[in-house]
Write a protein that holds these residues in place. Sequence first.
Motif, PDB file in Angstrom:
ATOM      1  N   LYS A  44       0.781   0.879  -5.775  1.00  0.00           N
ATOM      2  CA  LYS A  44       1.210   0.109  -4.605  1.00  0.00           C
ATOM      3  C   LYS A  44       1.909  -1.186  -5.044  1.00  0.00           C
ATOM      4  O   LYS A  44       2.936  -1.566  -4.475  1.00  0.00           O
ATOM      5  CB  LYS A  44       0.022  -0.211  -3.712  1.00  0.00           C
ATOM      6  CG  LYS A  44       0.405  -0.986  -2.476  1.00  0.00           C
ATOM      7  CD  LYS A  44      -0.787  -1.304  -1.609  1.00  0.00           C
ATOM      8  CE  LYS A  44      -0.355  -2.131  -0.404  1.00  0.00           C
ATOM      9  NZ  LYS A  44      -1.495  -2.565   0.398  1.00  0.00           N
ATOM     10  N   GLU A  50      -4.806   7.772 -10.792  1.00  0.00           N
ATOM     11  CA  GLU A  50      -6.213   7.987 -10.442  1.00  0.00           C
ATOM     12  C   GLU A  50      -6.790   9.168 -11.235  1.00  0.00           C
ATOM     13  O   GLU A  50      -7.569   9.962 -10.723  1.00  0.00           O
ATOM     14  CB  GLU A  50      -6.375   8.226  -8.934  1.00  0.00           C
ATOM     15  CG  GLU A  50      -5.990   7.045  -8.071  1.00  0.00           C
ATOM     16  CD  GLU A  50      -7.013   5.915  -8.050  1.00  0.00           C
ATOM     17  OE1 GLU A  50      -8.210   6.187  -8.227  1.00  0.00           O
ATOM     18  OE2 GLU A  50      -6.597   4.756  -7.879  1.00  0.00           O
ATOM     19  N   LYS A  53       4.136   4.076   1.782  1.00  0.00           N
ATOM     20  CA  LYS A  53       3.768   5.429   1.340  1.00  0.00           C
ATOM     21  C   LYS A  53       4.941   6.107   0.640  1.00  0.00           C
ATOM     22  O   LYS A  53       4.802   6.681  -0.438  1.00  0.00           O
ATOM     23  CB  LYS A  53       3.324   6.292   2.524  1.00  0.00           C
ATOM     24  CG  LYS A  53       1.901   6.117   2.938  1.00  0.00           C
ATOM     25  CD  LYS A  53       1.592   7.143   4.026  1.00  0.00           C
ATOM     26  CE  LYS A  53       0.155   7.065   4.430  1.00  0.00           C
ATOM     27  NZ  LYS A  53      -0.154   8.058   5.469  1.00  0.00           N
ATOM     28  N   VAL A 101      -5.405   2.412   1.285  1.00  0.00           N
ATOM     29  CA  VAL A 101      -4.702   1.431   0.457  1.00  0.00           C
ATOM     30  C   VAL A 101      -3.235   1.301   0.866  1.00  0.00           C
ATOM     31  O   VAL A 101      -2.720   0.189   1.004  1.00  0.00           O
ATOM     32  CB  VAL A 101      -4.780   1.822  -1.053  1.00  0.00           C
ATOM     33  CG1 VAL A 101      -3.956   0.881  -1.889  1.00  0.00           C
ATOM     34  CG2 VAL A 101      -6.234   1.838  -1.510  1.00  0.00           C
ATOM     35  N   ASP A 156      -4.994  10.962   1.419  1.00  0.00           N
ATOM     36  CA  ASP A 156      -6.041  10.546   0.479  1.00  0.00           C
ATOM     37  C   ASP A 156      -6.021   9.046   0.190  1.00  0.00           C
ATOM     38  O   ASP A 156      -7.057   8.478  -0.156  1.00  0.00           O
ATOM     39  CB  ASP A 156      -5.908  11.310  -0.844  1.00  0.00           C
ATOM     40  CG  ASP A 156      -6.201  12.796  -0.706  1.00  0.00           C
ATOM     41  OD1 ASP A 156      -6.604  13.225   0.406  1.00  0.00           O
ATOM     42  OD2 ASP A 156      -6.031  13.526  -1.700  1.00  0.00           O
ATOM     43  N   TYR A 157      -4.864   8.411   0.308  1.00  0.00           N
ATOM     44  CA  TYR A 157      -4.757   6.991  -0.050  1.00  0.00           C
ATOM     45  C   TYR A 157      -4.363   6.115   1.147  1.00  0.00           C
ATOM     46  O   TYR A 157      -3.895   4.989   0.956  1.00  0.00           O
ATOM     47  CB  TYR A 157      -3.739   6.818  -1.175  1.00  0.00           C
ATOM     48  CG  TYR A 157      -4.049   7.633  -2.397  1.00  0.00           C
ATOM     49  CD1 TYR A 157      -5.237   7.438  -3.107  1.00  0.00           C
ATOM     50  CD2 TYR A 157      -3.179   8.628  -2.839  1.00  0.00           C
ATOM     51  CE1 TYR A 157      -5.523   8.196  -4.233  1.00  0.00           C
ATOM     52  CE2 TYR A 157      -3.480   9.395  -3.948  1.00  0.00           C
ATOM     53  CZ  TYR A 157      -4.647   9.174  -4.635  1.00  0.00           C
ATOM     54  OH  TYR A 157      -4.937   9.920  -5.744  1.00  0.00           O
ATOM     55  N   ASP A 158      -4.572   6.623   2.347  1.00  0.00           N
ATOM     56  CA  ASP A 158      -4.196   5.859   3.536  1.00  0.00           C
ATOM     57  C   ASP A 158      -4.861   4.494   3.579  1.00  0.00           C
ATOM     58  O   ASP A 158      -4.268   3.522   4.036  1.00  0.00           O
ATOM     59  CB  ASP A 158      -4.538   6.632   4.812  1.00  0.00           C
ATOM     60  CG  ASP A 158      -3.559   7.764   5.097  1.00  0.00           C
ATOM     61  OD1 ASP A 158      -2.573   7.902   4.333  1.00  0.00           O
ATOM     62  OD2 ASP A 158      -3.789   8.513   6.072  1.00  0.00           O
ATOM     63  N   SER A 164      -4.090   3.091 -11.280  1.00  0.00           N
ATOM     64  CA  SER A 164      -4.859   3.172 -10.040  1.00  0.00           C
ATOM     65  C   SER A 164      -3.872   3.180  -8.870  1.00  0.00           C
ATOM     66  O   SER A 164      -2.707   2.801  -9.017  1.00  0.00           O
ATOM     67  CB  SER A 164      -5.790   1.965  -9.915  1.00  0.00           C
ATOM     68  OG  SER A 164      -5.029   0.777  -9.733  1.00  0.00           O
ATOM     69  N   ILE A 165      -4.342   3.559  -7.708  1.00  0.00           N
ATOM     70  CA  ILE A 165      -3.478   3.563  -6.531  1.00  0.00           C
ATOM     71  C   ILE A 165      -3.042   2.135  -6.198  1.00  0.00           C
ATOM     72  O   ILE A 165      -1.926   1.910  -5.728  1.00  0.00           O
ATOM     73  CB  ILE A 165      -4.162   4.258  -5.324  1.00  0.00           C
ATOM     74  CG1 ILE A 165      -3.177   4.417  -4.170  1.00  0.00           C
ATOM     75  CG2 ILE A 165      -5.392   3.524  -4.895  1.00  0.00           C
ATOM     76  CD1 ILE A 165      -1.978   5.285  -4.461  1.00  0.00           C
ATOM     77  N   GLU A 166      -3.886   1.156  -6.490  1.00  0.00           N
ATOM     78  CA  GLU A 166      -3.516  -0.240  -6.252  1.00  0.00           C
ATOM     79  C   GLU A 166      -2.345  -0.656  -7.153  1.00  0.00           C
ATOM     80  O   GLU A 166      -1.455  -1.391  -6.725  1.00  0.00           O
ATOM     81  CB  GLU A 166      -4.717  -1.169  -6.483  1.00  0.00           C
ATOM     82  CG  GLU A 166      -5.809  -1.049  -5.427  1.00  0.00           C
ATOM     83  CD  GLU A 166      -6.755   0.134  -5.650  1.00  0.00           C
ATOM     84  OE1 GLU A 166      -6.691   0.792  -6.718  1.00  0.00           O
ATOM     85  OE2 GLU A 166      -7.560   0.412  -4.746  1.00  0.00           O
ATOM     86  N   ARG A 195      -1.141  14.460  -2.396  1.00  0.00           N
ATOM     87  CA  ARG A 195      -2.335  13.673  -2.072  1.00  0.00           C
ATOM     88  C   ARG A 195      -1.997  12.560  -1.079  1.00  0.00           C
ATOM     89  O   ARG A 195      -2.782  12.262  -0.185  1.00  0.00           O
ATOM     90  CB  ARG A 195      -2.965  13.120  -3.344  1.00  0.00           C
ATOM     91  CG  ARG A 195      -3.505  14.233  -4.259  1.00  0.00           C
ATOM     92  CD  ARG A 195      -4.366  13.731  -5.400  1.00  0.00           C
ATOM     93  NE  ARG A 195      -3.798  12.612  -6.129  1.00  0.00           N
ATOM     94  CZ  ARG A 195      -3.200  12.694  -7.319  1.00  0.00           C
ATOM     95  NH1 ARG A 195      -3.097  13.859  -7.929  1.00  0.00           N
ATOM     96  NH2 ARG A 195      -2.721  11.627  -7.911  1.00  0.00           N
ATOM     97  N   VAL A 196      -0.817  11.958  -1.218  1.00  0.00           N
ATOM     98  CA  VAL A 196      -0.397  10.931  -0.257  1.00  0.00           C
ATOM     99  C   VAL A 196      -0.198  11.568   1.116  1.00  0.00           C
ATOM    100  O   VAL A 196      -0.672  11.044   2.129  1.00  0.00           O
ATOM    101  CB  VAL A 196       0.892  10.222  -0.727  1.00  0.00           C
ATOM    102  CG1 VAL A 196       1.457   9.336   0.373  1.00  0.00           C
ATOM    103  CG2 VAL A 196       0.621   9.395  -1.974  1.00  0.00           C
TER     104      VAL A 196
END
Length: 158
Positions: free
Chosen positions: A102, A136, A118, A155, A151-153, A97-99, A146-147
């Motif tokens: 991160k 994802e 980022k 998070v 798309d994930y701003d 996942s993006i989490e 995507r970053v």
Amino acid sequence: MAGTIEALVPGGQATPGPPLGPELGPTPVDVQDVVAQINDETAAFDGMEVPVTVEYDDDGAFTIEVGVPPTAELIKDEAGFETGSGEPQKEFVADMSIEQVKTVAEQKSSDLLAYDTKAAAKEVGGTCASLGVTIEGEDARTFDDRVDAGDYDDVLDE
């Protein structure tokens, strides 16, 4: 005779055997003390390969510096798999996942060239691509785009 020894050791599981024992044996330090301190300081990285630097003096005094495990090791631990894909472009071994990306980026941030979360996440995404890990549910090779598209701003900008 003061010197420095660098080794990769399993977090929390170093022993007086290789790779440390043969390096520390000829030095004036107490090998058991060094191993015990390394295990204390690397316990949080249980089972992961952790870079360790031992600096010692002629009187047997020593200091230990624990580095951050390689990005691939952090990804394997976070995503819960043992080895990467033999064909990372075709066969995928895990999804993050993006989490989770991160989390790895924050753990590794001190060793990365990135200037923000980022950019650090994009570096982690590159390692995911080479291991055969999707992010994802999508191929990690498209993660940078995507970053950059934002798309994930929600998070990554926290």
